[in-house]
Each structure stands twice: as structure tokens, then as C-alpha cells.
Scaffold this motif. Sequence first.
Motif, PDB file in Angstrom:
ATOM      1  N   GLU A 145       0.834  -1.211   0.000  1.00 32.25           N
ATOM      2  CA  GLU A 145       0.000   0.000   0.000  1.00 32.25           C
ATOM      3  C   GLU A 145       0.865   1.257   0.000  1.00 32.25           C
ATOM      4  N   GLU A 146       1.969   1.224   0.726  1.00 29.23           N
ATOM      5  CA  GLU A 146       2.894   2.364   0.699  1.00 29.23           C
ATOM      6  C   GLU A 146       3.465   2.553  -0.704  1.00 29.23           C
ATOM      7  N   PHE A 147       3.842   1.453  -1.329  1.00 29.84           N
ATOM      8  CA  PHE A 147       4.445   1.529  -2.658  1.00 29.84           C
ATOM      9  C   PHE A 147       3.437   1.982  -3.703  1.00 29.84           C
ATOM     10  N   VAL A 148       2.225   1.458  -3.632  1.00 34.14           N
ATOM     11  CA  VAL A 148       1.181   1.886  -4.569  1.00 34.14           C
ATOM     12  C   VAL A 148       0.937   3.386  -4.424  1.00 34.14           C
ATOM     13  N   ALA A 149       0.901   3.880  -3.196  1.00 32.31           N
ATOM     14  CA  ALA A 149       0.707   5.318  -2.986  1.00 32.31           C
ATOM     15  C   ALA A 149       1.854   6.120  -3.589  1.00 32.31           C
ATOM     16  N   CYS A 150       3.089   5.645  -3.416  1.00 28.23           N
ATOM     17  CA  CYS A 150       4.253   6.333  -4.007  1.00 28.23           C
ATOM     18  C   CYS A 150       4.161   6.355  -5.529  1.00 28.23           C
ATOM     19  N   PHE A 151       3.847   5.203  -6.122  1.00 24.19           N
ATOM     20  CA  PHE A 151       3.777   5.125  -7.577  1.00 24.19           C
ATOM     21  C   PHE A 151       2.630   5.972  -8.120  1.00 24.19           C
ATOM     22  N   THR A 152       1.507   5.978  -7.413  1.00 24.29           N
ATOM     23  CA  THR A 152       0.374   6.793  -7.846  1.00 24.29           C
ATOM     24  C   THR A 152       0.753   8.264  -7.841  1.00 24.29           C
ATOM     25  N   ASP A 153       1.476   8.679  -6.817  1.00 22.21           N
ATOM     26  CA  ASP A 153       1.932  10.067  -6.733  1.00 22.21           C
ATOM     27  C   ASP A 153       2.941  10.373  -7.846  1.00 22.21           C
ATOM     28  N   GLN A 154       3.882   9.457  -8.085  1.00 18.79           N
ATOM     29  CA  GLN A 154       4.844   9.650  -9.172  1.00 18.79           C
ATOM     30  C   GLN A 154       4.109   9.768 -10.509  1.00 18.79           C
ATOM     31  N   ALA A 155       3.128   8.905 -10.723  1.00 17.19           N
ATOM     32  CA  ALA A 155       2.370   8.905 -11.985  1.00 17.19           C
ATOM     33  C   ALA A 155       1.616  10.201 -12.187  1.00 17.19           C
ATOM     34  N   ARG A 156       1.049  10.734 -11.120  1.00 17.58           N
ATOM     35  CA  ARG A 156       0.305  11.994 -11.222  1.00 17.58           C
ATOM     36  C   ARG A 156       1.222  13.141 -11.619  1.00 17.58           C
ATOM     37  N   ARG A 157       2.409  13.179 -11.002  1.00 14.84           N
ATOM     38  CA  ARG A 157       3.326  14.298 -11.238  1.00 14.84           C
ATOM     39  C   ARG A 157       4.235  14.090 -12.439  1.00 14.84           C
ATOM     40  N   LYS A 158       4.514  12.833 -12.775  1.00 14.61           N
ATOM     41  CA  LYS A 158       5.449  12.507 -13.861  1.00 14.61           C
ATOM     42  C   LYS A 158       4.844  11.390 -14.718  1.00 14.61           C
ATOM     43  N   PRO A 159       3.767  11.689 -15.435  1.00 15.45           N
ATOM     44  CA  PRO A 159       3.033  10.634 -16.152  1.00 15.45           C
ATOM     45  C   PRO A 159       3.846   9.919 -17.226  1.00 15.45           C
ATOM     46  N   ASP A 160       4.890  10.558 -17.744  1.00 12.11           N
ATOM     47  CA  ASP A 160       5.700   9.921 -18.783  1.00 12.11           C
ATOM     48  C   ASP A 160       6.812   9.037 -18.217  1.00 12.11           C
ATOM     49  N   SER A 161       6.953   9.005 -16.903  1.00 12.26           N
ATOM     50  CA  SER A 161       7.971   8.165 -16.275  1.00 12.26           C
ATOM     51  C   SER A 161       7.543   6.697 -16.335  1.00 12.26           C
ATOM     52  N   LEU A 162       8.488   5.798 -16.036  1.00 16.47           N
ATOM     53  CA  LEU A 162       8.130   4.381 -15.981  1.00 16.47           C
ATOM     54  C   LEU A 162       7.086   4.127 -14.903  1.00 16.47           C
ATOM     55  N   ALA A 163       7.202   4.807 -13.767  1.00 11.98           N
ATOM     56  CA  ALA A 163       6.181   4.655 -12.725  1.00 11.98           C
ATOM     57  C   ALA A 163       4.818   5.084 -13.250  1.00 11.98           C
ATOM     58  N   GLY A 164       4.785   6.151 -14.040  1.00  7.18           N
ATOM     59  CA  GLY A 164       3.533   6.599 -14.644  1.00  7.18           C
ATOM     60  C   GLY A 164       2.970   5.568 -15.600  1.00  7.18           C
ATOM     61  N   ARG A 165       3.840   5.002 -16.438  1.00  5.80           N
ATOM     62  CA  ARG A 165       3.383   3.989 -17.401  1.00  5.80           C
ATOM     63  C   ARG A 165       2.959   2.703 -16.707  1.00  5.80           C
ATOM     64  N   THR A 211       1.754   2.468 -13.688  1.00 11.30           N
ATOM     65  CA  THR A 211       0.487   2.741 -13.011  1.00 11.30           C
ATOM     66  C   THR A 211      -0.668   2.694 -14.003  1.00 11.30           C
ATOM     67  N   ALA A 212      -0.467   3.292 -15.167  1.00 15.55           N
ATOM     68  CA  ALA A 212      -1.515   3.275 -16.194  1.00 15.55           C
ATOM     69  C   ALA A 212      -1.808   1.864 -16.694  1.00 15.55           C
ATOM     70  N   ALA A 213      -0.821   0.976 -16.597  1.00 16.03           N
ATOM     71  CA  ALA A 213      -0.988  -0.399 -17.091  1.00 16.03           C
ATOM     72  C   ALA A 213      -1.459  -1.356 -15.998  1.00 16.03           C
ATOM     73  N   GLY A 214      -1.885  -0.855 -14.846  1.00 13.45           N
ATOM     74  CA  GLY A 214      -2.460  -1.717 -13.822  1.00 13.45           C
ATOM     75  C   GLY A 214      -1.503  -2.187 -12.752  1.00 13.45           C
ATOM     76  N   PHE A 215      -0.444  -1.417 -12.511  1.00  6.88           N
ATOM     77  CA  PHE A 215       0.546  -1.798 -11.497  1.00  6.88           C
ATOM     78  C   PHE A 215      -0.081  -2.081 -10.141  1.00  6.88           C
ATOM     79  N   ALA A 216      -1.018  -1.248  -9.701  1.00  7.03           N
ATOM     80  CA  ALA A 216      -1.573  -1.388  -8.353  1.00  7.03           C
ATOM     81  C   ALA A 216      -2.216  -2.757  -8.165  1.00  7.03           C
ATOM     82  N   ASP A 217      -2.983  -3.204  -9.143  1.00  7.58           N
ATOM     83  CA  ASP A 217      -3.643  -4.509  -9.019  1.00  7.58           C
ATOM     84  C   ASP A 217      -2.624  -5.644  -8.980  1.00  7.58           C
ATOM     85  N   ARG A 218      -1.587  -5.556  -9.812  1.00  8.01           N
ATOM     86  CA  ARG A 218      -0.553  -6.602  -9.807  1.00  8.01           C
ATOM     87  C   ARG A 218       0.167  -6.632  -8.462  1.00  8.01           C
TER      88      ARG A 218
END
Length: 198
Positions: A161-181, A183-190
Motif C-alpha cells: 500500500e505504501e508503494f502503490v501510494a508512491c507510484f500513484t503520486d509519481q504517476a500523477r506528477r510525472k506521467p511519462d515516467s516508468l512509474a507513470g506507465r 500505473t496506467a498499465a495496472g501496477f496497483a492490481d498486480r
Amino acid sequence: MTASLPALPDTAACRLAAEVVAEFSSPALVHHCVRSYLWAADHADRHGIAFDAELLFVAAMVHDLGLTPVFDSATLPFEDAGGAVGWVFAAGAGWPVERRRRVAEIVVAHMAPEVDVAADPEGHLLELATGLDISGRDPDAWPADLRAEVLTRYPRLGLIEEFVACFTDQARRKPDSLAGRFTAAGFADRARANPLDA
């Protein structure tokens, strides 16, 4: 039967890297870093992969510092920020420039979909290990007794849950980053389906 865990390397740089990660990361992230080294070292031992234990340990310790508030970059992907922290750490440890570069390369490589073991054994090992620890990739590649022993000694402490929150925040601020991609591809569920948390 208790699994035989790989030994944690005990050098001045390794002790300092562990101290740094404990100072700036949550207990869940600290355990993630230690587990990442243990998964990596065990895999290397069982597959005959030669690696630099000190270099891998330091990279494993600092690889997620770019997610922490103190070292999070407003513009750089977290793995690049973490690589820069690794370079600076290695400089402070008195390592030569090439070894500083290697720490940064390994930290950046851990987010790659695949790292060539022949070209970068430490990067390959950290990429595999973090894939297991965060996304639950290929858990049966590690013996069940070893998995149980690592998780007993270094429990997960709500890491996902901590990691998902970090990645979600990274994705919001840096959508073109790997964390952003990711997250868009379903990272949280995996990540939430990681069998290590079962």
C-alpha cells in the motif's frame, strides 16, 4: 528446516548504506531493500552468477530513495533520482568514479523490463529481485523455505500500500515516467496480488 540465507556483506560502505536507508525510509521500505538484496544474492548463488556483493548491496539499499520525500525529484523519474543519490553516496564512501557510475546504473536498471546478465549482473539481479518483492513476479523461482525465512526475518509491514501510494503520486506528477506507465498499465492490481503477501 530453516533456509540458509545469503550473508549480508559487511563493509564500511554497506554499513553506511544500511544506515542511510534506515534514516530516510520507512521500516517497510528498509525491509524491502534488504529482501531485494537477499532475493538477488540467493538467485545468483543458485544460478552461478558472479556478482560484486558490496556493489549490489549498496545499490539495493539506495534504489528506492528517489521515492522518499527528501530525495524525490520534481522532474526526474524516481529511479534516476535514486541513481544520483547512489552516485553521491559512493563518492562520499571514497569509491572511484567508475564504481560510482555502476551504482547509479544498477539503480536505474532495476526498473527495466529485463537486464542482460552478461552486461550488468548486478542490475539483472536487482531487477529480478525487485520484480519479485513488489509485483510478485515468478515467486517459484525461489525455494519456498527461503521465501518463508526471508519474510519471517524481514516482514513486509504493509509495503504494497505504501508503494502503490508512491507510484500513484509519481504517476500523477510525472506521467511519462516508468512509474507513470506502470500505473496506467495496472501496477496497483498486480502489486496487491503479490503472493508474498498471501
